[in-house]
Design an enzyme around this catalytic site. Structure first.
Site, PDB file in Angstrom:
ATOM      1  CB  SER A   6      51.044  14.448  93.459  1.00 17.56           C
ATOM      2  OG  SER A   6      50.957  14.310  94.867  1.00 17.56           O
TER       3      SER A   6
ATOM      4  CG  HIS B 275      32.260  43.283  58.334  1.00 18.72           C
ATOM      5  ND1 HIS B 275      31.535  42.131  58.535  1.00 18.72           N
ATOM      6  CD2 HIS B 275      31.419  44.316  58.582  1.00 18.72           C
ATOM      7  CE1 HIS B 275      30.288  42.452  58.885  1.00 18.72           C
ATOM      8  NE2 HIS B 275      30.196  43.780  58.925  1.00 18.72           N
TER       9      HIS B 275
ATOM     10  CB  SER C  61      64.116  36.439  59.198  1.00 18.61           C
ATOM     11  OG  SER C  61      64.480  35.468  58.244  1.00 18.61           O
TER      12      SER C  61
ATOM     13  CE  LYS D 263      59.940  37.931  57.408  1.00 19.89           C
ATOM     14  NZ  LYS D 263      58.592  37.806  57.548  1.00 19.89           N
TER      15      LYS D 263
ATOM     16  CD  GLU E 204      53.957  36.047  64.482  1.00 15.47           C
ATOM     17  OE1 GLU E 204      54.742  35.081  64.547  1.00 15.47           O
ATOM     18  OE2 GLU E 204      53.956  36.857  63.536  1.00 15.47           O
TER      19      GLU E 204
ATOM     20  CE1 TYR F  13      41.747  14.118  96.231  1.00 22.25           C
ATOM     21  CE2 TYR F  13      41.959  11.752  96.566  1.00 22.25           C
ATOM     22  CZ  TYR F  13      42.462  12.949  96.087  1.00 22.25           C
ATOM     23  OH  TYR F  13      43.679  12.966  95.456  1.00 22.25           O
TER      24      TYR F  13
ATOM     25  CE  LYS G  37      47.378  18.946  94.074  1.00 19.25           C
ATOM     26  NZ  LYS G  37      46.274  18.035  93.638  1.00 19.25           N
TER      27      LYS G  37
HETATM   28  N1  ARG Z   1      48.222  14.067  95.947  1.00 18.23           N
HETATM   29  C1  ARG Z   1      46.862  14.066  96.245  1.00 18.23           C
HETATM   30  C2  ARG Z   1      46.114  15.069  95.377  1.00 18.23           C
HETATM   31  O1  ARG Z   1      46.774  15.868  94.794  1.00 18.23           O
HETATM   32  C3  ARG Z   1      46.645  14.407  97.676  1.00 18.23           C
HETATM   33  C4  ARG Z   1      45.429  13.819  98.295  1.00 18.23           C
HETATM   34  C5  ARG Z   1      45.615  12.377  98.504  1.00 18.23           C
HETATM   35  N2  ARG Z   1      44.475  11.795  99.117  1.00 18.23           N
HETATM   36  C6  ARG Z   1      44.222  10.514  99.018  1.00 18.23           C
HETATM   37  N3  ARG Z   1      43.130  10.109  99.586  1.00 18.23           N
HETATM   38  N4  ARG Z   1      44.974   9.741  98.317  1.00 18.23           N
HETATM   39  O2  ARG Z   1      44.939  15.060  95.242  1.00 18.23           O
END
Ligand code: ARG
Length: 472
Positions: free
Chosen positions: A23, A156, A277, A283, A290, A317, A325
């Protein structure tokens, strides 16, 4: 490839697996939050006697150094590391040796990433609210300067009743005001610290979670360690709020595009905010409006995406959550950019107030007032409605407006009309009579603009501690 967890493994990770799993490409964005959280963590570890003062000082110095070097561009966050947490920890160990290996005591990447994401999101909630606040200031000045600028109000997309520019813009003020308050709610609800939840079940070290929470400007620690690492509600709420901001911007853009068209000519977008344009020399296109309207889709997309990602996840988790993200970052960047551009476009836009007023006259927006006039003379409303309907038809055939007819012509439709009809249906009278709270009458509007001025003066963004936390 630099990983934190090699011990149990006898083989290298496959290259594609490594890339798929990593990541660092996007979570490098919150390196400052990661360091901030780590500093708070070690300060607490020392207070609890888990680290010595010397170890704490070394770690804090190392972390601060990493932050400075990355900011100065002398240390690059490379893809050699799996994620930002590994990057920081590996660098720390490189810098300070043995003490660096103690940073992760009583912590997991699960509570660490939950904290980083929360710190990042919390700051962005404030940044978006600041963007909204600038826009609210622009809207309010337009309102204050246009309490008697008449224009048609539509239902309307048909001309309905006369309003003022202040009133029309005021509708958007209310929408963006609600958006700002929504962000405040989200801020207050999310402001609890997940650090100390560990992987999912807390830790056996005597952590002081209240203390870390306060160091990081949180109201307190989160109450359930499994929920702490599995919760992304605040991301969802934030994306829902951002989607609503975009929906409001998009509706406004749609109106500006219409108003800026050759047919309406209510406004003219400034040259600095319009485009031309390549083929048609005449234009001047409203591309910015937009594009903002168009970008609404990608922010909605982020919301739907995270909702879908989260819907089937068992506690606690799961790696799926890493997907929170990129789309969130993109949505935040998009909304902040759109708010700034929209504000600039609005500030420089010219309102053709004469054209607006003329359009209200041409469109029979005073027909309801003409019917009310007859009601005032004792005609039942339903009959008055019919009479004015016939009057409008007559005007359409003669290509004229109600107030341009002679009294004879008016009496030809109904003998009840007298000379006072002209005052009763003038644009100014139609608007001025609308005096109930929230209506377009200038007196009623003055009350509202006064309250809104106060709203901005006492903005929640000025409240103590909002948007600020105390770096260690
Ligand atoms: N890169 C992971 C995330 O964004 C971080 C957490 C990783 N935890 C794990 N148990 N692999 O969620």
């Amino acid at each position: 490839m630099a990983q934190l967890w090699g011990g149990r493994f006898t083989k290298e990770t496959d290259r594609l697996v490594y890339q798929f799993n990593a990541s660092i490409y996007f979570d490098r964005r919150f390196f400052e939050e990661d360091i901030e959280g780590s500093i708070a963590h070690v300060v607490m570890l020392e207070k609890q006697g888990i680290l010595t003062e010397e170890e704490k000082n070394q770690i804090v110095k190392g972390l601060t150094g990493i932050r400075e070097d990355v900011k100065a561009g002398t240390l690059e966050i490379t893809e050699k590391y799996e994620d930002i947490h590994s990057f920081v920890e590996a660098n720390l160990i490189q810098r300070i040796g043995e003490a660096g290996k103690k940073l992760h005591t009583g912590r997991s990447r699960n509570d660490q990433v939950a904290l980083d994401m929360k710190l990042y999101t919390r700051a962005e909630v404030v940044h978006v609210a600041e963007g909204l606040e600038s826009l609210l200031h622009t809207l309010l000045s337009i309102m204050e300067n246009n309490l008697e600028t008449y224009m048609p109000g539509f239902t309307h997309l048909q001309k309905a009743q006369p309003v003022t520019l202040a009133h029309h813009i005021g509708a958007y003020f209310e929408m963006f005001k609600r958006d700002s308050l929504r962000l405040k709610d989200i801020y207050v609800r999310m402001n609890y610290c997940p650090l100390g939840a560990g992987a999912l079940a807390g830790t056996t070290y005597p952590l002081d979670r209240v203390y870390t929470a306060s160091l990081l400007g949180f109201e307190g620690p989160t109450s359930n360690s499994m929920d702490s690492v599995a919760d992304r509600d605040y991301v969802i709420e934030f994306l829902a709020a951002l989607s609503t901001v975009m929906m409001h911007l998009s509706r406004f853009c749609e109106e500006i595009i219409l108003w800026n068209s050759n047919e309406y000519r209510f406004v003219e977008i400034d040259d600095a905010y319009a485009t031309g344009s390549s083929i048609m020399p005449q234009k001047k296109n409203p591309d910015i409006a937009e594009l903002i309207r168009g970008k609404t889709g990608r922010v909605y997309g982020a919301l739907v995406s995270i909702l879908t990602t989260m819907k089937g996840l068992p506690l606690a988790y799961n790696k799926d959550m890493q997907e929170d993200k990129e789309l969130t970052f993109d949505a935040i960047d998009t909304v902040k950019g759109c708010l700034a551009l929209f504000d600039g476009m609005l500030k420089t836009m010219k309102f053709h107030t004469q054209v607006m007023a003329q359009s209200a006259v041409n469109g029979f927006t005073n027909a309801t007032d003409a019917a009310d006039y007859l009601v005032g003379k004792g005609v039942p409303f339903r009959d008055a409605h019919g009479i004015i309907g016939r009057l409008v038809l007559y005007c359409i055939e003669k290509n004229t407006s109600i107030e341009a007819l002679s009294l004879e012509e008016l009496k030809g439709i109904s003998p009840v009309f007298e000379n006072d009809i002209y005052d009763a249906v003038s644009l100014q009278a139609c608007v001025e009579k609308r005096l109930t709270f929230g209506a377009p009458g200038p007196e009623a509007m003055r009350e509202v603009t006064g309250r809104n001025r106060e709203f901005l003066e006492h903005s929640w963004l000025h409240e103590k501690n909002i948007g600020k936390w105390f770096p260690c």
